[in-house]
Scaffold this motif. Structure first.
Motif, PDB file in Angstrom:
ATOM      1  N   ALA A 122     -10.410   6.123   9.544  1.00  0.00           N
ATOM      2  CA  ALA A 122     -10.317   5.425  10.835  1.00  0.00           C
ATOM      3  C   ALA A 122      -8.865   5.172  11.246  1.00  0.00           C
ATOM      4  O   ALA A 122      -8.481   5.399  12.394  1.00  0.00           O
ATOM      5  CB  ALA A 122     -11.098   4.112  10.754  1.00  0.00           C
ATOM      6  N   TRP A 123      -8.034   4.722  10.303  1.00  0.00           N
ATOM      7  CA  TRP A 123      -6.659   4.387  10.699  1.00  0.00           C
ATOM      8  C   TRP A 123      -5.875   5.628  11.100  1.00  0.00           C
ATOM      9  O   TRP A 123      -4.993   5.550  11.956  1.00  0.00           O
ATOM     10  CB  TRP A 123      -5.940   3.609   9.593  1.00  0.00           C
ATOM     11  N   GLN A 124      -6.215   6.780  10.489  1.00  0.00           N
ATOM     12  CA  GLN A 124      -5.504   8.007  10.878  1.00  0.00           C
ATOM     13  C   GLN A 124      -5.956   8.476  12.262  1.00  0.00           C
ATOM     14  O   GLN A 124      -5.134   8.897  13.083  1.00  0.00           O
ATOM     15  CB  GLN A 124      -5.748   9.111   9.858  1.00  0.00           C
ATOM     16  N   ALA A 126       6.378  -2.176  12.157  1.00  0.00           N
ATOM     17  CA  ALA A 126       7.414  -2.534  11.192  1.00  0.00           C
ATOM     18  C   ALA A 126       6.743  -3.124   9.964  1.00  0.00           C
ATOM     19  O   ALA A 126       5.925  -4.034  10.076  1.00  0.00           O
ATOM     20  CB  ALA A 126       8.364  -3.560  11.795  1.00  0.00           C
ATOM     21  N   ASP A 127       7.080  -2.577   8.802  1.00  0.00           N
ATOM     22  CA  ASP A 127       6.622  -3.208   7.566  1.00  0.00           C
ATOM     23  C   ASP A 127       7.479  -4.434   7.313  1.00  0.00           C
ATOM     24  O   ASP A 127       8.703  -4.383   7.438  1.00  0.00           O
ATOM     25  CB  ASP A 127       6.793  -2.244   6.383  1.00  0.00           C
ATOM     26  N   GLN A 128       6.820  -5.524   6.961  1.00  0.00           N
ATOM     27  CA  GLN A 128       7.573  -6.714   6.602  1.00  0.00           C
ATOM     28  C   GLN A 128       6.995  -7.232   5.287  1.00  0.00           C
ATOM     29  O   GLN A 128       5.843  -6.947   4.954  1.00  0.00           O
ATOM     30  CB  GLN A 128       7.419  -7.798   7.670  1.00  0.00           C
ATOM     31  N   TRP A 130       0.829  -1.216   0.000  1.00  0.00           N
ATOM     32  CA  TRP A 130       0.000   0.000   0.000  1.00  0.00           C
ATOM     33  C   TRP A 130       0.863   1.265   0.000  1.00  0.00           C
ATOM     34  O   TRP A 130       0.492   2.303   0.532  1.00  0.00           O
ATOM     35  CB  TRP A 130      -1.011   0.001   1.156  1.00  0.00           C
ATOM     36  N   TRP A 131       2.018   1.164  -0.666  1.00  0.00           N
ATOM     37  CA  TRP A 131       2.908   2.324  -0.751  1.00  0.00           C
ATOM     38  C   TRP A 131       2.602   3.114  -2.013  1.00  0.00           C
ATOM     39  O   TRP A 131       3.285   2.968  -3.031  1.00  0.00           O
ATOM     40  CB  TRP A 131       4.352   1.863  -0.722  1.00  0.00           C
ATOM     41  N   THR A 132       1.597   3.970  -1.943  1.00  0.00           N
ATOM     42  CA  THR A 132       1.113   4.655  -3.139  1.00  0.00           C
ATOM     43  C   THR A 132       1.315   6.172  -3.113  1.00  0.00           C
ATOM     44  O   THR A 132       1.042   6.840  -4.099  1.00  0.00           O
ATOM     45  CB  THR A 132      -0.387   4.354  -3.348  1.00  0.00           C
ATOM     46  N   GLY A 151      -3.604   3.678   3.871  1.00  0.00           N
ATOM     47  CA  GLY A 151      -2.654   3.568   4.980  1.00  0.00           C
ATOM     48  C   GLY A 151      -3.135   2.571   6.017  1.00  0.00           C
ATOM     49  O   GLY A 151      -4.334   2.346   6.177  1.00  0.00           O
ATOM     50  N   GLY A 152      -2.188   1.942   6.693  1.00  0.00           N
ATOM     51  CA  GLY A 152      -2.546   0.929   7.677  1.00  0.00           C
ATOM     52  C   GLY A 152      -2.816  -0.413   7.010  1.00  0.00           C
ATOM     53  O   GLY A 152      -2.830  -1.444   7.667  1.00  0.00           O
ATOM     54  N   GLY A 153      -3.098  -0.408   5.693  1.00  0.00           N
ATOM     55  CA  GLY A 153      -3.162  -1.648   4.940  1.00  0.00           C
ATOM     56  C   GLY A 153      -4.473  -2.423   5.016  1.00  0.00           C
ATOM     57  O   GLY A 153      -4.546  -3.562   4.544  1.00  0.00           O
ATOM     58  N   GLY A 196       6.131   9.909  -1.541  1.00  0.00           N
ATOM     59  CA  GLY A 196       7.295   9.503  -0.745  1.00  0.00           C
ATOM     60  C   GLY A 196       7.428   7.986  -0.691  1.00  0.00           C
ATOM     61  O   GLY A 196       8.536   7.440  -0.766  1.00  0.00           O
ATOM     62  N   GLU A 197       6.286   7.312  -0.551  1.00  0.00           N
ATOM     63  CA  GLU A 197       6.306   5.841  -0.483  1.00  0.00           C
ATOM     64  C   GLU A 197       6.783   5.243  -1.809  1.00  0.00           C
ATOM     65  O   GLU A 197       7.571   4.292  -1.829  1.00  0.00           O
ATOM     66  CB  GLU A 197       4.902   5.320  -0.146  1.00  0.00           C
ATOM     67  N   ALA A 198       6.298   5.832  -2.917  1.00  0.00           N
ATOM     68  CA  ALA A 198       6.694   5.312  -4.230  1.00  0.00           C
ATOM     69  C   ALA A 198       8.191   5.510  -4.441  1.00  0.00           C
ATOM     70  O   ALA A 198       8.876   4.644  -5.002  1.00  0.00           O
ATOM     71  CB  ALA A 198       5.899   6.022  -5.331  1.00  0.00           C
ATOM     72  N   ASP A 215      -6.819  11.844   2.481  1.00  0.00           N
ATOM     73  CA  ASP A 215      -5.676  10.935   2.592  1.00  0.00           C
ATOM     74  C   ASP A 215      -4.579  11.576   3.448  1.00  0.00           C
ATOM     75  O   ASP A 215      -4.407  12.795   3.446  1.00  0.00           O
ATOM     76  CB  ASP A 215      -5.120  10.600   1.200  1.00  0.00           C
ATOM     77  N   TRP A 216      -3.821  10.727   4.119  1.00  0.00           N
ATOM     78  CA  TRP A 216      -2.818  11.222   5.064  1.00  0.00           C
ATOM     79  C   TRP A 216      -1.776  12.105   4.389  1.00  0.00           C
ATOM     80  O   TRP A 216      -1.311  13.089   4.968  1.00  0.00           O
ATOM     81  CB  TRP A 216      -2.131  10.041   5.759  1.00  0.00           C
ATOM     82  N   ASN A 217      -1.395  11.751   3.140  1.00  0.00           N
ATOM     83  CA  ASN A 217      -0.336  12.522   2.487  1.00  0.00           C
ATOM     84  C   ASN A 217      -0.831  13.896   2.069  1.00  0.00           C
ATOM     85  O   ASN A 217      -0.045  14.838   1.961  1.00  0.00           O
ATOM     86  CB  ASN A 217       0.254  11.737   1.298  1.00  0.00           C
ATOM     87  N   VAL A 266      11.547  -0.057  10.590  1.00  0.00           N
ATOM     88  CA  VAL A 266      10.781   0.200  11.810  1.00  0.00           C
ATOM     89  C   VAL A 266      10.253   1.633  11.706  1.00  0.00           C
ATOM     90  O   VAL A 266      11.023   2.579  11.575  1.00  0.00           O
ATOM     91  CB  VAL A 266      11.629   0.071  13.095  1.00  0.00           C
ATOM     92  N   HIS A 267       8.932   1.756  11.727  1.00  0.00           N
ATOM     93  CA  HIS A 267       8.284   3.063  11.791  1.00  0.00           C
ATOM     94  C   HIS A 267       7.839   3.300  13.221  1.00  0.00           C
ATOM     95  O   HIS A 267       7.758   2.362  14.029  1.00  0.00           O
ATOM     96  CB  HIS A 267       7.021   3.066  10.914  1.00  0.00           C
ATOM     97  N   SER A 268       7.515   4.538  13.549  1.00  0.00           N
ATOM     98  CA  SER A 268       6.816   4.743  14.823  1.00  0.00           C
ATOM     99  C   SER A 268       5.757   5.809  14.662  1.00  0.00           C
ATOM    100  O   SER A 268       5.872   6.687  13.799  1.00  0.00           O
ATOM    101  CB  SER A 268       7.785   5.035  15.967  1.00  0.00           C
ATOM    102  N   ALA A 270      -2.709   1.149  16.401  1.00  0.00           N
ATOM    103  CA  ALA A 270      -3.281   1.562  15.117  1.00  0.00           C
ATOM    104  C   ALA A 270      -2.701   0.762  13.953  1.00  0.00           C
ATOM    105  O   ALA A 270      -3.374   0.556  12.944  1.00  0.00           O
ATOM    106  CB  ALA A 270      -3.048   3.053  14.889  1.00  0.00           C
ATOM    107  N   HIS A 271      -1.454   0.342  14.083  1.00  0.00           N
ATOM    108  CA  HIS A 271      -0.782  -0.333  12.967  1.00  0.00           C
ATOM    109  C   HIS A 271      -0.437  -1.785  13.279  1.00  0.00           C
ATOM    110  O   HIS A 271       0.650  -2.275  12.929  1.00  0.00           O
ATOM    111  CB  HIS A 271       0.424   0.497  12.506  1.00  0.00           C
ATOM    112  N   GLY A 272      -1.380  -2.442  13.954  1.00  0.00           N
ATOM    113  CA  GLY A 272      -1.332  -3.896  14.015  1.00  0.00           C
ATOM    114  C   GLY A 272      -0.216  -4.538  14.820  1.00  0.00           C
ATOM    115  O   GLY A 272       0.072  -5.717  14.617  1.00  0.00           O
TER     116      GLY A 272
HETATM  117  C1  BGC Z   1       2.864   1.507   6.965  1.00  0.00           C
HETATM  118  C2  BGC Z   1       3.752   2.529   6.300  1.00  0.00           C
HETATM  119  C3  BGC Z   1       2.937   3.379   5.345  1.00  0.00           C
HETATM  120  C4  BGC Z   1       1.748   3.984   6.071  1.00  0.00           C
HETATM  121  C5  BGC Z   1       0.884   4.879   5.237  1.00  0.00           C
HETATM  122  C6  BGC Z   1       1.635   2.164   7.558  1.00  0.00           C
HETATM  123  O1  BGC Z   1       0.771   1.187   8.029  1.00  0.00           O
HETATM  124  O2  BGC Z   1       3.560   0.835   7.967  1.00  0.00           O
HETATM  125  O3  BGC Z   1       4.813   1.927   5.607  1.00  0.00           O
HETATM  126  O4  BGC Z   1       3.753   4.358   4.782  1.00  0.00           O
HETATM  127  O5  BGC Z   1       0.943   2.931   6.578  1.00  0.00           O
HETATM  128  O6  BGC Z   1       0.524   4.290   4.036  1.00  0.00           O
END
Ligand code: BGC
Length: 415
Positions: free
Chosen positions: A186-188, A298-300, A31-33, A63-65, A36-38, A245-247, A138-140, A373-375
């Motif tokens: 919701a995720w934001q 953390a994105d994996q 979900w890197w769209t 975001g949040g997937g 910056g993510e791209a 959208d967050w961006n 690792v994000h925070s 929020a991010h699982g």
């Molecule tokens: C992911 C990030 C992503 C963000 C917004 C988060 O859940 O961990 O890699 O940039 O969502 O899309």
């Protein structure tokens, strides 16, 4: 030639000998769209292309997937799982329990992942002693992003406490500037809630409420205060926040249309992508009152079992992801910090350096906690229950006292 080099060579040979790029393609669901993510994703694509491995892109925005996970479920149900899937925390474990993920142990042993990947990440990347995903970063979530000129013009210093923050917000509002850039999804809302709960109740409270799912903490006066603070935040976003959208919210801070955004450090990728410099154009700081804590995600890339041993492409992808040079190059662009403890901070900007220092300090002082929020605090069923309550309250469907009751009920039903 080492086992791994062999694998890489095999992948390249398959591509060359068949003449069909797809033979050695990886199909990656993510979900890197955003811009910056791209840009960060291109670092990974470029790395693989250099090895003769093609990239089939499967982007699912959101975001949040959440949306990405819905698409994934449909693909797996149809018997057509992608090669690799961006995934967060408990979702990885859920898929592993279903036996859907490939075993990366040979590669992990050859590459020594056990020694360099932080323990907090290994807890999600391994299942039943098997490595089943490759940690990218690792994000925070407990960060604030600010437009420096807006703060300077209004005589606002970096807020240290919630009260400082509230005063800064009031000052911006009085000056006719949107204090907080936010996207009503919701995720934001939940991302902001991570930091607000940590700041309001401190680390023991965050853990009790979000990780131990303790009813007393969930139903406490402290939780009510956290919801009151969310209401204050809601009162200080612009009229068009709903669904944004967050961006695009980040862009408001970048352009000086708003003072602050509370968002994970993927927001930094947007500032960098817009050519902005930390400390000059924008400021990054921990959410006031959470300076010693890190709420991480953390994105994996989880590797889906393609019906047999892990494929050469999957191994090559996982190996590329965990290489120290990639970890630096990618995370410098993405806004996150490396998923290895042995990567130099030399190429990172000041926010990145701080992120790496904060992560190490939080891990060693017991102040590192998974993001709800991010699982990374609780499984998806509970996370979604929390989302529902936080969003309904944010949108004014009920007051803080009711939100607390709803939260206790929703979590208890989801458990
Ligand atoms: C992911 C990030 C992503 C963000 C917004 C988060 O859940 O961990 O890699 O940039 O969502 O899309």
């Amino acid at each position: 030639m080492s086992f791994m080099k062999n694998l890489k060579a095999t992948a390249a040979v398959v591509a060359l000998s068949t003449g069909v790029a797809q033979a050695a393609d990886v199909e990656v669901l993510h979900w890197w769209t955003s811009g910056g993510e791209a840009a960060a994703l291109n670092v990974l694509k470029g790395d693989l292309e250099g090895q003769g491995i093609g990239w089939q892109d499967m982007p699912v925005a959101g975001g949040g997937g959440e949306q990405a996970m819905t698409v994934l479920r449909a693909r797996v149900t149809a018997g057509n799982a992608p090669t690799a899937v961006q995934m967060l925390g408990f979702d990885i474990q859920d898929w592993a329990k279903e036996g859907a993920l490939a075993n990366l142990n040979d590669l992990a042993a050859a590459e020594g992942w056990d020694d360099v990947v932080p323990e907090a990440l290994q807890g999600f990347a391994k299942h039943d002693g098997k490595w089943i995903s490759a940690p990218v970063n690792v994000h925070s979530t407990n960060w604030v992003w600010a437009n420096k000129a807006v703060l300077d013009t209004n005589g606002i210093a970096v807020p240290e406490t919630w009260d400082d923050f509230a005063a800064a917000v009031d000052a911006l509002s009085a000056a006719g500037i949107t204090p907080i850039a936010h996207g009503g999804q919701a995720w934001q809302d939940a991302t902001v809630f991570d930091a607000v709960v940590m700041s309001t109740g401190g680390p023991d409270f965050y853990k009790a409420a979000f990780i131990d799912l303790d009813e007393e903490a969930l139903g406490s006066d402290t939780m009510k205060e956290a919801f009151d603070r969310m209401a204050f935040i809601r009162a200080n976003v612009d009229d068009n926040f709903s669904g944004r959208d967050w961006n695009l919210a980040t862009a408001m801070v970048i352009n000086g249309d708003a003072g602050f955004q509370m968002m994970g450090d993927w927001a930094k990728g947007e500032f960098l992508n817009a050519g902005k410099v930390p400390g000059q154009d924008f400021l990054c700081f921990r959410f006031p009152g959470t300076q010693n804590q890190v709420t991480f995600n953390a994105d994996q890339f989880a590797m889906f079992d393609q019906g047999g041993a892990v494929s050469a492409e999957q191994s090559a992808l996982a190996q590329a992801i965990l290489s120290p040079t990639f970890q630096s190059a990618f995370n410098v662009v993405k806004g996150s910090v490396p998923a290895r403890t042995d990567v130099s901070d030399a190429d990172f900007d000041d926010c990145g350096k701080q992120g790496m220092k904060d992560l190490a300090a939080a891990a060693s002082s017991g102040n590192l906690f998974g993001s709800m929020a991010h699982g990374h605090a609780a499984p998806a069923s509970i996370k979604n229950a929390v989302y529902d309550v936080v969003t309904a309250h944010f949108n004014g469907e009920y007051d803080s006292a009711t939100a607390v009751t709803e939260l206790v009920d929703a979590v208890s039903i989801a458990k």
